[in-house]
Design an enzyme around this catalytic site. Sequence first.
Site, PDB file in Angstrom:
ATOM      1  N   PRO A   2       0.823  -1.217   0.000  1.00 35.99           N
ATOM      2  CA  PRO A   2       0.000   0.000   0.000  1.00 35.99           C
ATOM      3  C   PRO A   2       0.852   1.260   0.000  1.00 35.99           C
ATOM      4  O   PRO A   2       1.918   1.309   0.612  1.00 35.99           O
ATOM      5  CB  PRO A   2      -0.819  -0.128   1.291  1.00 35.99           C
ATOM      6  CG  PRO A   2      -0.048  -1.063   2.153  1.00 35.99           C
ATOM      7  CD  PRO A   2       0.671  -2.004   1.237  1.00 35.99           C
ATOM      8  N   GLU A   3       0.366   2.264  -0.701  1.00 35.03           N
ATOM      9  CA  GLU A   3       1.097   3.516  -0.823  1.00 35.03           C
ATOM     10  C   GLU A   3       0.896   4.384   0.414  1.00 35.03           C
ATOM     11  O   GLU A   3      -0.160   4.389   1.029  1.00 35.03           O
ATOM     12  CB  GLU A   3       0.620   4.278  -2.066  1.00 35.03           C
ATOM     13  CG  GLU A   3       0.834   3.515  -3.365  1.00 35.03           C
ATOM     14  CD  GLU A   3       0.226   4.221  -4.557  1.00 35.03           C
ATOM     15  OE1 GLU A   3       0.090   5.470  -4.501  1.00 35.03           O
ATOM     16  OE2 GLU A   3      -0.126   3.550  -5.544  1.00 35.03           O
ATOM     17  N   GLY A   4       1.938   5.135   0.752  1.00 34.48           N
ATOM     18  CA  GLY A   4       1.836   6.104   1.837  1.00 34.48           C
ATOM     19  C   GLY A   4       1.755   5.512   3.220  1.00 34.48           C
ATOM     20  O   GLY A   4       1.362   6.202   4.163  1.00 34.48           O
ATOM     21  N   GLY A  28       4.455   3.955   4.753  1.00 28.29           N
ATOM     22  CA  GLY A  28       5.778   3.862   5.358  1.00 28.29           C
ATOM     23  C   GLY A  28       6.417   2.501   5.220  1.00 28.29           C
ATOM     24  O   GLY A  28       7.333   2.171   5.978  1.00 28.29           O
ATOM     25  N   SER A  35       7.531   1.432   2.130  1.00 28.86           N
ATOM     26  CA  SER A  35       8.365   1.532   0.938  1.00 28.86           C
ATOM     27  C   SER A  35       7.732   0.940  -0.307  1.00 28.86           C
ATOM     28  O   SER A  35       8.318   0.099  -0.990  1.00 28.86           O
ATOM     29  CB  SER A  35       9.736   0.889   1.189  1.00 28.86           C
ATOM     30  OG  SER A  35      10.654   1.349   0.246  1.00 28.86           O
ATOM     31  N   SER A  36       6.540   1.408  -0.627  1.00 25.22           N
ATOM     32  CA  SER A  36       5.900   0.981  -1.869  1.00 25.22           C
ATOM     33  C   SER A  36       6.704   1.432  -3.080  1.00 25.22           C
ATOM     34  O   SER A  36       6.764   0.723  -4.095  1.00 25.22           O
ATOM     35  CB  SER A  36       4.479   1.552  -1.948  1.00 25.22           C
ATOM     36  OG  SER A  36       4.500   2.972  -1.892  1.00 25.22           O
ATOM     37  N   SER A  37       7.311   2.606  -3.001  1.00 27.93           N
ATOM     38  CA  SER A  37       8.065   3.125  -4.148  1.00 27.93           C
ATOM     39  C   SER A  37       9.292   2.268  -4.443  1.00 27.93           C
ATOM     40  O   SER A  37       9.584   1.962  -5.602  1.00 27.93           O
ATOM     41  CB  SER A  37       8.481   4.576  -3.898  1.00 27.93           C
ATOM     42  OG  SER A  37       9.293   4.685  -2.737  1.00 27.93           O
ATOM     43  N   ASP A  96      15.728   1.269   1.748  1.00 33.73           N
ATOM     44  CA  ASP A  96      14.479   0.722   1.220  1.00 33.73           C
ATOM     45  C   ASP A  96      14.749  -0.181   0.022  1.00 33.73           C
ATOM     46  O   ASP A  96      14.259  -1.312  -0.057  1.00 33.73           O
ATOM     47  CB  ASP A  96      13.537   1.853   0.801  1.00 33.73           C
ATOM     48  CG  ASP A  96      13.146   2.752   1.951  1.00 33.73           C
ATOM     49  OD1 ASP A  96      13.469   2.405   3.103  1.00 33.73           O
ATOM     50  OD2 ASP A  96      12.523   3.792   1.706  1.00 33.73           O
TER      51      ASP A  96
END
Length: 885
Positions: A529-531, A533, A535-537, A581
Amino acid sequence: MGIENAEAGGDSHPMRRLVFVYYVTGHGFGHATRVVEIVRHLIEAGHEVNVVTGAPEFVFTGEIKSSNLKIRNVLLDCGAVQTDALTVDRLASLEKYRQTAVKPRDLILATEVEWLKSIKADLVVSDVVPLICRAAVDARIRSICVTNFSWDFIYAEYIMTEGFQHHSIVWQIAEDYSHCEFVIRLPGYSPMPAFRDAIDVPLVVRRVHKSRSEVRMELGIGEDVKLLIFNFGGQPADWKLQEEWLPSGWLCLVCGASDTQELPPNFIKVRKDAYTPDLIAASDCMLGKIGYGTFSEALAYRLPFVFVRRDYFNEEPFLRNTLEYYEGGVEMIRRDFLAGQWIPYLSRALMLHPCYDGGINGGEVVAQLLQDTADGKNCSPVKDEIYIARAPGRLDVMGGIADYSGSLVLQMPIREACHVALQRNNPNKQRLWKHALARQKAKERFTPLLQIVSFGSELSNRAPTFDMDLSDFVDGEQLLSYEKAQKYFAKDPSQKWAAYIAGTILVLMVELGVLFTDSISILVSSAVPEGKGVSSSAAIEVATMSAIAAAHGLSIDPRDLALLCQKVENLVVGAPCGVMDQMASACGEANKLLAMVCQPAEVKELVTIPTHIRFWGIDSGIRHSVGGTDYGSVRIGTFMGRKMIKSLASSLLSRSVENTAVPIDVGDNELDVFEEENIELLRNEASLNYLCKLPTHRYEAAYAKKLPKLLTGQIFLEKYVDHDDTVTVIDPGRSYAIRAPTKHPIYENFRVEAFKALLSAATAEEQLSALGELMYQCHYSYSDCGLGSDGTDRLVELVQEMQHRNSPKQTNLFGAKITGGGSGGSVCVIGRNNIESSKEILEIQQRYKNATGYLPIVFDGSSPGAGKFGYLKVRCRPSAKSSMD
């Protein structure tokens, strides 16, 4: 008019009588009605067609009367479950597909393979049953799909909002579809990411049997009467239609009405066996829901279509866009439909001038393509492999923002991961989206391009697709600079997300000199899930670069791949993150903590998590972003502090070398430096490249009191010129915290070293207590830096309450801390690996919801990093009978 004696001989028939098997999905009549038109042409050509379907037999036999048509009533694909005519039940759809096609999968495959062999089928056609594509290849028979959408695209949207436990369904469907040779794509198509090759055809639409005047004469309706056809697929039986809902003088033909339904005098019940295309062609307007059947017939017969939008019917927007493009559609708001406020919409519809001018002979065209394929004349296009890579998110156990200061960090790859599927294509053979095709044609030549489809776009403010010409990465004679690339992706906020994916290509071009001569198609599906914490990116970057490397034969060590991905985030995306990350996502292993010294990225070891210890992540619901100003300003303050320490050390070193006993003025403080001072120690501190190399006692003894709490960027720049960080820029007009951001990584490195040592110590009550205390200290140090949040503080407090409500021997949870870049996101919790701990985590989850209204996500479990996973290569088996016999 039916087909009579179609099996009789004729000069137009091919020399060889072919046997087709046509599988039809069990969702609605639209699939069956278009299949009828294609099957009609195949039978007219003298072939045998076996239709396997869950649809009623009369849909086929009412139009085709031939012994060459054989119906086998079997439901292999349930499609979408509708709670009513306008709403899809997403969770029920997934569950029904699981019951229909997943649980009995092995039995279905065995049955269909045996049956296909027994009838000696020449070609399997699917509209658009996934599993049968796999059955066909197992039976060594070629297969083709004919459709305007695919179930992997439809179900992926359902999974993102409900029923994540069914996520494996999408990958299985995509894998099944990949076995078909190509897709024959109908107008109004939606994205079909599993298919690599597509042939576009005209509308497949049922022909009319009677003229408008003949139909009206049979109905007793004059040409001066406005006729509305009410067509909702046979589901609106309980709707109470009212006489005043129609304009004066209008009549309405109601399709699908029940035998017991009572209608007003201006509404006419249509027989169940009535031939709908004739009624549509005889009408002045249609009111209904958009499906392929109604869409195609409205376009073909240029009938204005007033439609009511359906909930969660993901095929609909693409049909609607095509309908509206040809000026044939008007949307009626649902509340107006239910309230009977029809008249303004019907009046507007009559003002439309539908202008569809495309072909309506798709049935004939598709039939010819199927004949040629089955007869070996239409060889499937050359297909490249699909490469699939996987990279997990990570839970920051210890280390966090100290990574860019060179600290030891401990990171656990989580169970949730990002999958990326990639295919290379020759630019001249690439199937392009319409706008990309127009762009390429304007160049008068086809050049390599990138096309990306990303699932889950509805959960954030981003577009579901992105495309670009790879030549956009060239600026004159040089490659595009990272600075210009940032601006390129930032032009459209809804497509800035593509920088994480496309940026990997630019970094490989710049850093490794890779030349991309093929077009690239990428499908991204991430469960990280994004946002939050976690590290989806980094998961997206690592998975993408791993897939690119696999597809292009690049051998990149996982550590080097992580460093390249950090460049993507720092230089293309513009987020000033450290490297932990990407390293955790690339180099991690399941149930182990990646111990890494970030100087810049040295993996020390993989620390096995003791069996009696367990880590969880709990999401606060507060969106975290390393691109945020808080994270960036803390990083700037840290580097400013390092520069000031180095300057102080240089000054002290200079005086020491001069062998002076005069006190040295360092701001408001004085420090006596004598000849016997440790010159080597000062020399190391004057050239300090990582703050974490400074011991805590030296920081307290020599520098802590000399660093200001706050300092403006202007004053710093005037004295020190630069802070020596390549990924952040000091704002002269802003004040930055210095002391707390500088202190944090120095002490955090000490805490992480102690944490790692304690993990391998003998099991004892004191072990877990000490580990938890170190995590609490880290959490409050984040807050001192300004990177805390109300949500993460509340979660840590809930863990403390759990910890202290029991006696020490009954304690199950021992510590918690904010993770990653802070300012929201998730907290990491440490506890015993037992059922009581899990119950307490669930209690914290519920108590947090009761207090905030938000039910947090719990991250529980671990999985391998991208390096350990490797990649999958999906290749269609050669299935043409001529190449197998």
